[in-house]
Design a protein around this motif. Structure first.
Motif, short mmCIF file in Angstrom:
data_model
loop_
_atom_site.label_atom_id
_atom_site.label_comp_id
_atom_site.label_asym_id
_atom_site.label_seq_id
_atom_site.Cartn_x
_atom_site.Cartn_y
_atom_site.Cartn_z
N ALA A 58 0.81 -1.22 0.00
CA ALA A 58 0.00 0.00 0.00
C ALA A 58 0.84 1.27 0.00
CB ALA A 58 -0.92 0.00 1.22
N GLY A 59 0.41 2.20 -0.83
CA GLY A 59 1.02 3.52 -0.85
C GLY A 59 2.12 3.71 -1.88
N VAL A 60 2.60 2.64 -2.47
CA VAL A 60 3.65 2.74 -3.49
C VAL A 60 2.94 2.99 -4.83
CG1 VAL A 60 5.54 1.57 -4.67
CG2 VAL A 60 5.17 1.19 -2.22
N THR A 62 2.31 3.56 -8.92
CA THR A 62 2.64 2.75 -10.09
C THR A 62 4.02 3.12 -10.63
OG1 THR A 62 0.29 2.64 -10.65
CG2 THR A 62 1.84 2.09 -12.40
N GLU A 63 4.32 4.41 -10.63
CA GLU A 63 5.62 4.87 -11.12
C GLU A 63 6.75 4.39 -10.21
OE1 GLU A 63 2.97 6.93 -10.57
OE2 GLU A 63 2.38 7.24 -12.67
N GLU A 64 6.54 4.50 -8.89
CA GLU A 64 7.55 4.02 -7.94
C GLU A 64 7.73 2.52 -8.06
OE1 GLU A 64 6.91 7.20 -4.29
OE2 GLU A 64 5.46 5.58 -4.56
N GLU A 65 6.63 1.81 -8.25
CA GLU A 65 6.69 0.36 -8.42
C GLU A 65 7.53 -0.01 -9.64
OE1 GLU A 65 3.75 -3.51 -9.08
OE2 GLU A 65 2.87 -1.51 -8.93
N ALA A 66 7.35 0.71 -10.74
CA ALA A 66 8.10 0.43 -11.96
C ALA A 66 9.59 0.64 -11.75
CB ALA A 66 7.59 1.30 -13.11
#
Length: 103
Positions: A58-60, A62-66
């Motif tokens: 939670a909280g991450v 989509t851009e940070e995940e990539a």
């Protein structure tokens, strides 16, 4: 097939949720879970230890995940990186076991 000692890194932004995740990830005898709330801490943990699975929580964004996924895969191509949407401990365990079986 489940590894002898499964190592899991969980990255999320909510400290309370990550506290619960830490407890859940370390409940099984053959699991070791580390939880972090910052990308820098995730990278530092990943450089220090080899992980089988990374859970994006939670909280991450989509851009940070990539960005994180690219980093983890560059340093360890075999690592499983999976978005975790929440749910009870049974769901978490089944989600992890399913990811291992279908890598």
């Amino acid at each position: 097939m489940e590894p002898t000692q499964l190592r899991i890194l969980a990255v999320g932004r909510n400290a309370e949720i990550m506290t619960v995740m830490h407890r859940l990830l370390n409940a099984p005898d053959n699991w070791t879970g580390i939880t972090v709330t910052a990308d820098e801490a995730a990278r530092a943990a990943f450089e220090k230890e080899a992980f089988d699975i990374v859970l994006i929580c939670a909280g991450v964004s989509t851009e940070e995940e990539a960005v994180l996924t690219a980093y983890f895969k560059q340093h360890s191509p075999a690592v499983i990186v999976k978005r975790h949407y929440g749910g009870g401990s049974g769901l978490l365990k089944n989600e992890i076991l399913y990811a291992l079986e279908n890598r």
